[in-house]
Motif scaffolding. Structure first.
Motif, PDB file in Angstrom:
ATOM      1  N   ASN A 182      38.045-111.641  15.812  1.00  0.00           N
ATOM      2  CA  ASN A 182      36.800-110.915  15.594  1.00  0.00           C
ATOM      3  C   ASN A 182      35.684-111.906  15.274  1.00  0.00           C
ATOM      4  O   ASN A 182      35.853-112.802  14.446  1.00  0.00           O
ATOM      5  N   GLY A 183      34.537-111.727  15.931  1.00  0.00           N
ATOM      6  CA  GLY A 183      33.434-112.659  15.771  1.00  0.00           C
ATOM      7  C   GLY A 183      33.410-113.732  16.841  1.00  0.00           C
ATOM      8  O   GLY A 183      32.473-114.515  16.930  1.00  0.00           O
ATOM      9  N   GLY A 184      34.454-113.731  17.679  1.00  0.00           N
ATOM     10  CA  GLY A 184      34.500-114.690  18.778  1.00  0.00           C
ATOM     11  C   GLY A 184      33.822-114.144  20.020  1.00  0.00           C
ATOM     12  O   GLY A 184      33.383-112.989  20.059  1.00  0.00           O
ATOM     13  N   GLU A 185      33.753-114.962  21.049  1.00  0.00           N
ATOM     14  CA  GLU A 185      33.123-114.498  22.288  1.00  0.00           C
ATOM     15  C   GLU A 185      33.673-115.205  23.513  1.00  0.00           C
ATOM     16  O   GLU A 185      34.203-116.309  23.434  1.00  0.00           O
ATOM     17  N   LEU A 186      33.535-114.523  24.641  1.00  0.00           N
ATOM     18  CA  LEU A 186      33.800-115.079  25.958  1.00  0.00           C
ATOM     19  C   LEU A 186      32.444-115.468  26.539  1.00  0.00           C
ATOM     20  O   LEU A 186      31.588-114.620  26.790  1.00  0.00           O
ATOM     21  N   TYR A 187      32.231-116.759  26.732  1.00  0.00           N
ATOM     22  CA  TYR A 187      30.957-117.310  27.197  1.00  0.00           C
ATOM     23  C   TYR A 187      31.262-117.990  28.526  1.00  0.00           C
ATOM     24  O   TYR A 187      31.874-119.054  28.563  1.00  0.00           O
ATOM     25  N   PHE A 188      30.849-117.377  29.636  1.00  0.00           N
ATOM     26  CA  PHE A 188      31.325-117.877  30.924  1.00  0.00           C
ATOM     27  C   PHE A 188      30.324-117.684  32.062  1.00  0.00           C
ATOM     28  O   PHE A 188      29.474-116.799  32.033  1.00  0.00           O
ATOM     29  N   SER A 189      30.448-118.558  33.039  1.00  0.00           N
ATOM     30  CA  SER A 189      29.648-118.471  34.265  1.00  0.00           C
ATOM     31  C   SER A 189      30.542-117.999  35.395  1.00  0.00           C
ATOM     32  O   SER A 189      31.692-118.429  35.512  1.00  0.00           O
ATOM     33  N   ASP A 190      30.013-117.111  36.233  1.00  0.00           N
ATOM     34  CA  ASP A 190      30.803-116.626  37.350  1.00  0.00           C
ATOM     35  C   ASP A 190      29.889-116.084  38.451  1.00  0.00           C
ATOM     36  O   ASP A 190      28.666-116.077  38.308  1.00  0.00           O
TER      37      ASP A 190
END
Length: 378
Positions: A198-206
């Motif tokens: 919790n508090g994390g994230e998926l930070y991605f380019s696609d």
């Protein structure tokens, strides 16, 4: 960057809506095809037939500084479409989905410091060999760490458990032009949600498309290998995010992809493709709502994130100036106040009083007007 895509039968299975309605199964072994493409066919980024697997935007000065020390062989085998590595991640546990030659992992290893950790997951053996070859020396000699803080695991992004990634064990997931190659994108996002704390994230380019592609385009081996054939219609992607638990996906930046090859142009027709960097936050249930709601909350950026001393852009329509109070919706307040970003923001107010829908006008991802290039959130 390599694929981590797998169909249960070992064949490519395509859905008309990109999500669930299976209408066509093409006899193409995804794993072997993409392993061949990224492990043997491509020797460097100059072999690409489209601009999908290239990064046109200039990285920040801090990232450019770090990249100078990344081994040349690692950089030569890089096929990403964006720069999905945020700054200010010291001490975080980072996971790279489809890490390929490991370029983004090497960068992250420098940014998280000795107290942080980086794990890359990929299925392409040739790419993993390159990534592993320089890892120990880079960490101990270049970064001068006592022990390497970076490792690479062979596995599939649809099944991170088999790669040893446990529940709630990751603070930040990055991925660079890989998820579009998976034939089970729902499984990828579900696994990402599972392993994030919790508090994390998926930070991605696609890569995304402004429409649902034809069967011909989706089954074209080169288009698929270059990240276009597997591109989701953007609105289907948003629906998938919400059904997985990633409510309110936020656009960071994006650009249109140029298809240069005449044969490929004939296959895709008028379809437009975009490389977009998204951030998807995992917060406790109920903290992110489907619409932007107004609770009268105010957020102030402290100016403490590395590389952002004067202002910080949460997404393409929220730029916080240091020390300047900014009225935000409940979702944005939670993103900056209840995530790994929390030490860098001060949020005033709670959700005890509701003032209705928050007035939000998202900015376009690209300069060219296109319905596929818009973000959500307020």
């Amino acid at each position: 960057r390599g694929l981590a895509a797998r169909a249960a039968s070992g064949k490519v299975v395509f859905a008309a809506d990109g999500l669930s309605v299976l209408q066509n199964a093409v006899a193409l072994d995804v794993n072997e095809s993409v392993k061949e493409y990224y492990g043997k066919t491509l020797s460097s980024s100059s072999d690409l037939k489209t601009s999908a697997c290239t990064t046109p935007s200039r990285p920040s000065s801090r990232l450019r500084e770090v990249l100078k020390d990344v081994p040349d062989e690692v950089k030569a085998k890089y096929y990403g479409c964006g720069s999905p590595t945020p700054l200010g991640i010291d001490g975080l546990r980072v996971l790279d989905l489809g890490s390929g030659s490991g370029r983004d992992c090497y960068v992250a290893a420098a940014l998280v410091g000795e107290s942080g950790s980086v794990t890359g997951v990929d299925m392409t053996v040739e790419q993993l060999e390159v990534a592993r070859k320089h890892a120990a020396e880079y960490c101990t000699s270049t970064l001068r760490y006592k022990e390497p803080n970076m490792r690479f695991v062979e596995g599939y992004i649809e099944d991170l458990a088999s790669a040893g990634v446990e529940d709630d064990s990751v603070d930040l997931i990055v991925s660079n032009c890989v998820i579009n190659l998976s034939t089970d994108k729902s499984a990828v996002l579900s696994e990402a949600y599972r392993v994030l704390s919790n508090g994390g994230e998926l930070y991605f380019s696609d890569v995304y498309c402004d429409r649902r592609l034809s069967d011909e385009a989706r089954s074209h081996e080169i288009l698929y290998g270059e990240c276009l054939g597997g591109a989701l219609y953007l609105e289907d992607f948003k629906r998938l995010c919400m059904s997985t638990g990633f409510t309110d996906p936020r656009v960071v930046e994006g650009h249109e992809i140029e298809v240069q090859d005449e044969e490929l142009k004939a296959v895709v027709g008028e379809a437009k493709f975009y490389s977009i960097t998204y951030r998807l936050f995992k917060l406790p249930p109920g903290r992110l709502e489907t619409l932007c709601e107004d609770y009268g909350q105010v957020a102030v950026y402290k100016g403490t994130i590395e590389g952002h001393p004067h202002a910080y852009s949460l997404d393409d329509h929220h730029r916080f100036e240091k020390a300047k109070p900014m009225l935000v919706c409940g979702n944005t307040a939670s993103m900056v106040g209840e995530s790994w970003l929390a030490p860098h923001f001060e949020v005033s107010g709670d959700r005890s009083t509701h003032f209705g829908l928050f007035d939000c006008s998202p900015a376009p991802v690209t300069a060219a007007p296109a319905p596929a290039a818009t973000g959500g959130g307020g």
